[in-house]
Design a protein around this motif. Structure first.
Motif, PDB file in Angstrom:
ATOM      1  N   UNK A  60       0.839  -1.204   0.000  1.00 24.91           N
ATOM      2  CA  UNK A  60       0.000   0.000   0.000  1.00 24.91           C
ATOM      3  C   UNK A  60       0.870   1.249   0.000  1.00 24.91           C
ATOM      4  N   UNK A  61       1.931   1.237   0.824  1.00 31.51           N
ATOM      5  CA  UNK A  61       2.849   2.378   0.876  1.00 31.51           C
ATOM      6  C   UNK A  61       3.455   2.645  -0.495  1.00 31.51           C
ATOM      7  N   UNK A  62       3.845   1.574  -1.193  1.00 30.90           N
ATOM      8  CA  UNK A  62       4.451   1.722  -2.517  1.00 30.90           C
ATOM      9  C   UNK A  62       3.456   2.294  -3.520  1.00 30.90           C
ATOM     10  N   UNK A  63       2.225   1.801  -3.471  1.00 27.08           N
ATOM     11  CA  UNK A  63       1.205   2.275  -4.400  1.00 27.08           C
ATOM     12  C   UNK A  63       0.941   3.772  -4.223  1.00 27.08           C
ATOM     13  N   UNK A  64       0.781   4.188  -2.983  1.00 26.70           N
ATOM     14  CA  UNK A  64       0.499   5.595  -2.725  1.00 26.70           C
ATOM     15  C   UNK A  64       1.702   6.474  -3.046  1.00 26.70           C
ATOM     16  N   UNK A  65       2.901   5.975  -2.772  1.00 25.26           N
ATOM     17  CA  UNK A  65       4.104   6.738  -3.083  1.00 25.26           C
ATOM     18  C   UNK A  65       4.231   6.943  -4.587  1.00 25.26           C
ATOM     19  N   UNK A  66       3.997   5.880  -5.368  1.00 29.50           N
ATOM     20  CA  UNK A  66       4.154   5.993  -6.815  1.00 29.50           C
ATOM     21  C   UNK A  66       3.077   6.860  -7.447  1.00 29.50           C
ATOM     22  N   UNK A  67       1.932   7.025  -6.779  1.00 30.09           N
ATOM     23  CA  UNK A  67       0.939   7.982  -7.255  1.00 30.09           C
ATOM     24  C   UNK A  67       1.488   9.404  -7.176  1.00 30.09           C
ATOM     25  N   UNK A  68       2.247   9.687  -6.131  1.00 31.34           N
ATOM     26  CA  UNK A  68       2.815  11.015  -5.950  1.00 31.34           C
ATOM     27  C   UNK A  68       4.145  11.183  -6.672  1.00 31.34           C
ATOM     28  N   UNK A  69       4.886  10.085  -6.841  1.00 31.46           N
ATOM     29  CA  UNK A  69       6.201  10.118  -7.499  1.00 31.46           C
ATOM     30  C   UNK A  69       6.212   9.100  -8.636  1.00 31.46           C
ATOM     31  N   UNK A  70       5.538   9.387  -9.740  1.00 22.76           N
ATOM     32  CA  UNK A  70       5.388   8.402 -10.813  1.00 22.76           C
ATOM     33  C   UNK A  70       6.690   8.034 -11.506  1.00 22.76           C
ATOM     34  N   UNK A  71       7.739   8.807 -11.298  1.00 18.04           N
ATOM     35  CA  UNK A  71       9.023   8.486 -11.899  1.00 18.04           C
ATOM     36  C   UNK A  71       9.820   7.457 -11.144  1.00 18.04           C
ATOM     37  N   UNK A  72       9.334   7.032  -9.975  1.00 20.56           N
ATOM     38  CA  UNK A  72      10.036   6.054  -9.141  1.00 20.56           C
ATOM     39  C   UNK A  72       9.254   4.739  -9.147  1.00 20.56           C
ATOM     40  N   UNK A  73       9.960   3.646  -9.317  1.00 20.66           N
ATOM     41  CA  UNK A  73       9.343   2.318  -9.278  1.00 20.66           C
ATOM     42  C   UNK A  73       9.707   1.640  -7.964  1.00 20.66           C
ATOM     43  N   UNK A  74       8.704   1.320  -7.153  1.00 25.82           N
ATOM     44  CA  UNK A  74       8.920   0.607  -5.893  1.00 25.82           C
ATOM     45  C   UNK A  74       8.365  -0.806  -6.051  1.00 25.82           C
ATOM     46  N   UNK A  75       9.211  -1.798  -5.883  1.00 21.54           N
ATOM     47  CA  UNK A  75       8.776  -3.190  -5.955  1.00 21.54           C
ATOM     48  C   UNK A  75       8.827  -3.807  -4.570  1.00 21.54           C
ATOM     49  N   UNK A  76       7.827  -4.607  -4.247  1.00 20.80           N
ATOM     50  CA  UNK A  76       7.740  -5.259  -2.943  1.00 20.80           C
ATOM     51  C   UNK A  76       7.595  -6.769  -3.149  1.00 20.80           C
TER      52      UNK A  76
END
Length: 327
Positions: A60-76
């Motif tokens: 969930x943290x990754x999903x919300x972060x990537x909404x605000x920072x679409x240039x960063x890819x967070x994989x979990x």
């Protein structure tokens, strides 16, 4: 509550951390002072692995972060706390989710590979002892739970457990056990808190590996079933299994968000953590992700069925991130 909280303080914290680390990643352009521009221009990746307990929170943290920072890819990914630390201490991941603190053997592996690290707490949690909904037991003590699960236990039917007030038809009901594998932080925490030593446990139980929902399925479908699962998984299954109150000397305390949050659900209450390596914390996107995750930890916890940290806990973790970033 709105889906995302974007306070001025949170934006300022992220901007400061990004500015402090802006020159460490050649692929990342300098961060402007305008927050919306920073969100658009931050690029890179953050690779997270580890605990199955913390995994849903991180997703969930990754999903919300990537909404605000679409240039960063967070994989979990989810390899279990132990499996996650093995990868983390070999330098294969930026961050490692953990439902316990790092072991001495894992510390040595990190040291051998030159990996320096520290952690932040992301949520409050507990382990819930769950039984079948037909089970008549109203409460158990840690000693009774230990009698069931300890190495060398001779408990085979519910009537073998000392001090339980059981109806006649339950005295000879077989005890069927479900528990996580040895790579799980839940396994380590439970065995240490209940049996007095990590890894000390009877071996005749159904090993569910990292699949905590398998314990819910097993216990809900087995009249004499008992297991232990992370609190967040129990919260999603309150209609399928019965969470037992625990009497640690102060009366029977129910496994509720309130009791976990106020630390009265003992001895099975715990914190949940994400470890970050020193190399990863040189990347602005990692600092931004860590700050974003902790700043919004209460909302993330609510969305993913965890017990949120208090405002005081969040402030402490944000200060820790600031220190980790070298500010």
């Amino acid at each position: 509550m709105q889906k995302f909280s974007r306070s001025v303080a949170a934006a300022a914290a992220i901007a400061l951390l990004l500015a402090a680390c802006g020159g460490t990643d050649d692929a990342t352009e300098p961060v402007p002072t305008n927050d919306s521009s920073a969100e658009e221009e931050l690029t890179g990746s953050v690779n997270v692995d580890g605990s199955s307990t913390v995994g849903p929170f991180s997703e969930v943290a990754a999903e919300l972060f990537m909404e605000d920072f679409p240039g960063v890819r967070v994989t979990v990914a989810i390899s279990g706390t132990g499996g996650g630390f093995e990868k983390f201490c070999k330098g294969e991941t930026d961050a490692s989710n953990a439902s316990r603190l790092i072991k001495e053997s894992e510390e040595e592996l990190c040291k051998t590979n030159g990996i320096k690290y520290d952690y932040v707490q992301v949520a409050n949690d507990a382990l819930s002892v769950v039984v079948n909904n037909e089970n008549p037991i109203a409460c158990m003590t840690p000693a009774q739970v230990q009698q069931i699960w300890d190495a060398g236990s001779t408990v085979t039917v519910w009537g073998d457990i000392d001090g339980l007030d059981l109806p006649a038809e339950w005295v000879n009901e077989p005890v069927i056990l479900y528990g996580p594998g040895s790579d799980s932080g839940t396994f380590d925490y439970f065995t240490e808190e209940i049996n007095g030593e990590k890894g000390k446990i009877r071996n005749d139980y159904t090993d569910i590996g990292e699949d905590d929902t398998a314990a819910v399925v097993g216990v809900s479908g087995t009249r004499g079933g008992i297991g232990y699962i992370p609190f967040s998984y129990y919260q999603e299954a309150t209609d399928q299994v019965k969470g037992l109150p625990i009497d640690d000397g102060n009366g029977c305390i129910d496994p509720t968000p309130e009791n976990v949050g106020n630390l009265t659900y003992t001895p099975l209450g715990r914190g949940l953590f994400t470890y970050f390596s020193d190399v990863a914390l040189k990347k602005p996107e990692t600092i931004a992700f860590a700050t974003h995750m902790v700043t919004n930890a209460q909302e993330i916890a609510n969305l993913s069925d965890y017990v949120p940290m208090s405002d005081e806990q969040i402030a402490e973790q944000l200060a820790k991130i600031d220190t980790l970033a070298g500010n």
